[in-house]
Design an enzyme around this catalytic site. Structure first.
Site, mmCIF file in Angstrom:
data_model
loop_
_atom_site.group_PDB
_atom_site.id
_atom_site.type_symbol
_atom_site.label_atom_id
_atom_site.label_comp_id
_atom_site.label_asym_id
_atom_site.label_seq_id
_atom_site.Cartn_x
_atom_site.Cartn_y
_atom_site.Cartn_z
ATOM 1 N N ASP A 31 5.348 19.946 8.466
ATOM 2 C CA ASP A 31 6.347 21.028 8.458
ATOM 3 C C ASP A 31 7.570 20.680 7.599
ATOM 4 O O ASP A 31 8.108 21.536 6.884
ATOM 5 C CB ASP A 31 6.765 21.376 9.900
ATOM 6 C CG ASP A 31 7.233 20.151 10.678
ATOM 7 O OD1 ASP A 31 6.529 19.125 10.640
ATOM 8 O OD2 ASP A 31 8.312 20.196 11.299
ATOM 9 N N LEU A 32 8.000 19.428 7.630
ATOM 10 C CA LEU A 32 9.196 19.057 6.863
ATOM 11 C C LEU A 32 8.919 19.086 5.351
ATOM 12 O O LEU A 32 9.780 19.458 4.559
ATOM 13 C CB LEU A 32 9.690 17.666 7.267
ATOM 14 C CG LEU A 32 10.020 17.490 8.757
ATOM 15 C CD1 LEU A 32 10.385 16.039 9.060
ATOM 16 C CD2 LEU A 32 11.169 18.407 9.159
ATOM 17 N N LYS A 43 0.826 -1.210 0.000
ATOM 18 C CA LYS A 43 0.000 0.000 0.000
ATOM 19 C C LYS A 43 0.857 1.255 0.000
ATOM 20 O O LYS A 43 0.611 2.182 -0.780
ATOM 21 C CB LYS A 43 -0.895 -0.013 1.247
ATOM 22 C CG LYS A 43 -1.586 1.308 1.531
ATOM 23 C CD LYS A 43 -2.475 1.228 2.746
ATOM 24 C CE LYS A 43 -1.812 1.581 4.052
ATOM 25 N NZ LYS A 43 -1.474 3.008 4.205
ATOM 26 N N ASN A 44 1.862 1.275 0.879
ATOM 27 C CA ASN A 44 2.630 2.512 1.056
ATOM 28 C C ASN A 44 3.592 2.802 -0.096
ATOM 29 O O ASN A 44 4.215 3.855 -0.137
ATOM 30 C CB ASN A 44 3.389 2.490 2.391
ATOM 31 C CG ASN A 44 2.437 2.581 3.574
ATOM 32 O OD1 ASN A 44 1.248 2.833 3.392
ATOM 33 N ND2 ASN A 44 2.952 2.366 4.771
ATOM 34 N N ASP A 72 4.342 0.293 12.210
ATOM 35 C CA ASP A 72 3.080 -0.320 11.756
ATOM 36 C C ASP A 72 2.901 -1.741 12.284
ATOM 37 O O ASP A 72 1.787 -2.247 12.338
ATOM 38 C CB ASP A 72 3.025 -0.349 10.228
ATOM 39 C CG ASP A 72 2.992 1.036 9.652
ATOM 40 O OD1 ASP A 72 1.929 1.480 9.211
ATOM 41 O OD2 ASP A 72 4.048 1.699 9.669
ATOM 42 N N ARG A 114 -8.770 -0.672 4.441
ATOM 43 C CA ARG A 114 -7.878 0.325 3.831
ATOM 44 C C ARG A 114 -6.520 -0.286 3.487
ATOM 45 O O ARG A 114 -5.836 0.204 2.594
ATOM 46 C CB ARG A 114 -7.648 1.498 4.796
ATOM 47 C CG ARG A 114 -8.839 2.436 4.926
ATOM 48 C CD ARG A 114 -8.471 3.627 5.781
ATOM 49 N NE ARG A 114 -7.193 4.145 5.345
ATOM 50 C CZ ARG A 114 -6.289 4.723 6.123
ATOM 51 N NH1 ARG A 114 -6.539 4.887 7.404
ATOM 52 N NH2 ARG A 114 -5.159 5.174 5.644
ATOM 53 N N ARG A 119 -1.129 14.941 11.878
ATOM 54 C CA ARG A 119 -0.172 14.615 10.813
ATOM 55 C C ARG A 119 0.630 15.871 10.514
ATOM 56 O O ARG A 119 0.150 16.791 9.868
ATOM 57 C CB ARG A 119 -0.890 14.151 9.544
ATOM 58 C CG ARG A 119 -1.815 12.972 9.748
ATOM 59 C CD ARG A 119 -1.108 11.714 10.178
ATOM 60 N NE ARG A 119 -0.547 10.955 9.081
ATOM 61 C CZ ARG A 119 -0.337 9.650 9.112
ATOM 62 N NH1 ARG A 119 -0.653 8.958 10.190
ATOM 63 N NH2 ARG A 119 0.197 9.024 8.095
ATOM 64 N N CYS A 121 -5.420 12.357 12.765
ATOM 65 C CA CYS A 121 -5.963 11.023 12.603
ATOM 66 C C CYS A 121 -5.721 10.312 13.916
ATOM 67 O O CYS A 121 -5.192 10.904 14.854
ATOM 68 C CB CYS A 121 -5.313 10.281 11.437
ATOM 69 S SG CYS A 121 -3.670 9.692 11.788
HETATM 70 C C1 UD1 Z 1 4.338 6.579 6.587
HETATM 71 C C2 UD1 Z 1 3.451 5.382 6.391
HETATM 72 C C3 UD1 Z 1 2.994 4.850 7.737
HETATM 73 C C4 UD1 Z 1 4.187 4.575 8.628
HETATM 74 C C5 UD1 Z 1 5.098 5.794 8.715
HETATM 75 C C6 UD1 Z 1 6.390 5.545 9.473
HETATM 76 C C7 UD1 Z 1 2.399 5.808 4.262
HETATM 77 C C8 UD1 Z 1 1.148 6.089 3.529
HETATM 78 N N1 UD1 Z 1 2.306 5.775 5.602
HETATM 79 O O1 UD1 Z 1 3.558 7.596 7.201
HETATM 80 O O2 UD1 Z 1 2.272 3.645 7.506
HETATM 81 O O3 UD1 Z 1 3.716 4.272 9.923
HETATM 82 O O4 UD1 Z 1 5.463 6.225 7.387
HETATM 83 O O5 UD1 Z 1 7.070 4.463 8.923
HETATM 84 O O6 UD1 Z 1 3.441 5.583 3.671
HETATM 85 N N2 UD1 Z 1 6.729 14.270 10.993
HETATM 86 C C9 UD1 Z 1 7.006 15.565 11.313
HETATM 87 N N3 UD1 Z 1 6.971 16.499 10.329
HETATM 88 C C10 UD1 Z 1 6.673 16.202 9.033
HETATM 89 C C11 UD1 Z 1 6.399 14.855 8.705
HETATM 90 C C12 UD1 Z 1 6.435 13.895 9.719
HETATM 91 O O7 UD1 Z 1 7.251 15.898 12.482
HETATM 92 O O8 UD1 Z 1 6.644 17.095 8.183
HETATM 93 C C13 UD1 Z 1 6.724 13.253 12.063
HETATM 94 C C14 UD1 Z 1 5.358 12.580 12.194
HETATM 95 O O9 UD1 Z 1 4.487 13.313 13.011
HETATM 96 C C15 UD1 Z 1 5.732 11.247 12.807
HETATM 97 C C16 UD1 Z 1 7.106 10.963 12.202
HETATM 98 O O10 UD1 Z 1 7.614 12.209 11.724
HETATM 99 O O11 UD1 Z 1 5.868 11.378 14.201
HETATM 100 C C17 UD1 Z 1 7.099 9.971 11.094
HETATM 101 O O12 UD1 Z 1 6.232 10.411 10.066
HETATM 102 P P1 UD1 Z 1 6.427 9.973 8.544
HETATM 103 O O13 UD1 Z 1 7.648 9.145 8.421
HETATM 104 O O14 UD1 Z 1 6.301 11.186 7.684
HETATM 105 O O15 UD1 Z 1 5.176 9.031 8.331
HETATM 106 P P2 UD1 Z 1 4.084 9.097 7.204
HETATM 107 O O16 UD1 Z 1 4.706 9.375 5.868
HETATM 108 O O17 UD1 Z 1 2.968 9.965 7.658
#
Ligand code: UD1
Length: 465
Positions: free
Chosen positions: A134-135, A31-32, A314, A406, A131, A126
């Site tokens: 910022d990055l 999925k991811n 996950d 999902r 979610r 969620c």
């Molecule tokens: C993706 C996966 C999810 C998995 C996660 C971590 C998909 C669709 N989902 O989620 O299943 O659990 O990777 O392996 O691929 N963060 C920030 N700032 C940002 C972005 C992220 O602080 O701009 C933080 C998030 O709040 C979280 C952490 O970084 O605490 C990891 O997030 P991220 O790796 O971005 O996960 P997702 O891409 O949302």
């Protein structure tokens, strides 16, 4: 393409626990990886044929998002999607669809790369917590785009993106994918430092390369993207889903069984193999398969989630379910998502003895779990509750299938093939009017009482199920 289950809140899984699972299965597509690759077709001119696309509702929603932007999406039997995004004219993603899919913010980078502007609703919270983006936004800014928030949508504008070095404060999976998508057609070279190394990030990069991009270093913390003018169409096969594979291995393990997953590179599951071995399970990884044979009673161990190649967040709910039946006390520390223990109260209703303090769960192993009626709060927690129900004494009922569907393709069919007693029921009446299934030992009686769809059906006949 949206299945009945998207709206079918009354649909539930009924599981008669206590059966040992044994057998093997081929792992479906990830999925991811599928979701960002579908989004990436926005950058491609011509037809893209994607194989091993999982039949899950998140894919349905992403297909609808693409169609709403003007793409043509066609499904072919056996998990193939044909997407032509040449006809995409809109850079504005519709809120109604985006709000259904956490991963949909990933289309921002693709829209920005194609049109020089993207308007995407800001992701809400969620169940795993807010979610953060910022990055993503900081990275778009470094590429020369400006970022505004208007009426709840993020508007990113950058007609001439220019490659640069983007150091990520954390190896965010979503930010790495989004910035790769934005940079692939930018001028000059972009270097993403502290990039996420997850196999799904690598798969997105490999897809882009297959369509004409110049990317190196995917799978390492430093990804280098040399901008190209255009990407073409082509054919690509999505990698297998390591999280789904892990779910089936743990389903085998928690029932004291013997399950083999086939079709994936075992190194993708190295951290899970290590944890399972530490509990006394026998793990054999050979070629493209992993086999796990569980002992009668396994021992406690400690687990900490971490970015890849660490233990995946996950699989955290699933390993907690498994450890709830271990001999001794385990601790599981969650370092990625603050709110990822919300399901623990549901496991406790099945007899698990777990306390959560901050980001650490302490799991005191119990000799048996008991049946209960429980509700899945998210995809992987749903998987964990199914695992607990497979191992529990008695017949459990699991709701919240709109989450499970999902991410898991034909879950009950595949588990039934491994020997599980599991059916999906669609209650015509409100569920509160049903007999108490916890007192019913006979699955056939439950099936006839609810007119359930039998679990033994052919996966190919139930799209998105
Ligand atoms: C993706 C996966 C999810 C998995 C996660 C971590 C998909 C669709 N989902 O989620 O299943 O659990 O990777 O392996 O691929 N963060 C920030 N700032 C940002 C972005 C992220 O602080 O701009 C933080 C998030 O709040 C979280 C952490 O970084 O605490 C990891 O997030 P991220 O790796 O971005 O996960 P997702 O891409 O949302």
């Amino acid at each position: 393409m949206v299945t009945e289950t998207l709206a079918g809140l009354r649909t539930r899984l009924v599981v008669e626990g206590g059966r040992r699972l044994a057998g093997s299965l081929t792992v479906p597509g990830a999925k991811n990886a599928a979701l960002p690759i579908m989004a990436a077709t926005i950058l491609c001119e011509g037809e893209v044929v994607l194989h091993r696309v999982p039949r899950i509702t998140d894919v349905d929603v992403m297909a609808y998002i693409l169609e709403s932007l003007g793409a043509r999406v066609r499904e072919q039997p056996g998990g193939t999607l044909v997407i032509n995004s040449t006809s995409v004219t809109s850079h504005t993603a519709p809120y109604a669809l985006v709000s259904k899919l956490n991963a949909s913010f990933d289309i921002t980078g693709a829209l920005l790369g194609r049109f020089g502007i993207a308007e995407v609703p800001r992701p809400g919270g969620c169940v795993l917590g807010p979610r953060a983006i910022d990055l993503h936004l900081d990275g778009f800014g470094r590429l020369g785009a400006s970022v505004d928030l208007e009426h709840g949508s993020v508007i990113v504008t950058g007609r001439r993106l220019r490659g640069t070095t983007i150091p990520l404060a954390k190896p965010s999976v979503g930010a790495t994918k989004n910035l790769m998508l934005a940079a692939v057609r930018a001028e000059a070279t972009t270097r993403i430092e502290n990039a996420a190394r997850e196999p799904e990030v690598v798969d997105l990069a490999d897809f882009l390369v297959a369509m004409g991009a110049r990317i190196q270093g995917q799978g390492s913390p430093s990804i280098v993207i040399e901008g190209v003018r255009r990407l073409h169409g082509g054919e690509y096969t999505i990698i297998p889903d390591r999280l789904v594979a892990g779910t089936y291995l743990l389903a085998g393990a928690i029932t004291g069984g013997d399950v083999t997953v086939r079709g994936l590179d075992p190194t993708m599951l190295a951290s899970l193999q290590e944890v399972l071995r530490a509990t006394g399970a026998e793990v054999a990884a050979e070629g493209v398969s992993v086999r796990v044979q569980a002992p009668r009673r396994w021992t406690a161990t400690d687990v900490t989630t971490a970015p890849y190649p660490g233990f995946p967040t996950d699989l955290q709910p699933l390993i907690v379910a498994y450890l709830s039946l271990a001999q001794g006390t385990s601790t599981v520390e969650e370092t990625i998502f603050d709110a990822r223990f919300v399901y623990v109260s549901e496991l406790a209703r099945m007899g698990a003895d777990i306390t959560v303090a901050g980001r650490t769960a302490t799991i005191r192993g119990v000799p048996a779990l008991k049946d209960a009626v429980v509700e899945a709060p998210d995809i992987r927690a749903g998987g964990a509750l199914v695992l607990a129900a497979l191992a529990a004494q008695g017949t459990s009922e699991i709701g919240g299938l709109e989450h499970i569907d999902r991410g898991y393709e034909f879950l009950e069919e595949r588990l039934a093939e491994l020997g599980a007693a599991i059916v999906r029921i669609s209650a015509a009446e409100p569920v509160t009017l049903r007999p108490h299934v916890g007192e019913t030992q006979d699955l056939a009686a439950i099936v006839s009482a609810f007119g359930a769809r039998p679990a033994a059906g052919s996966p190919g006949t139930q799209p998105g199920g």
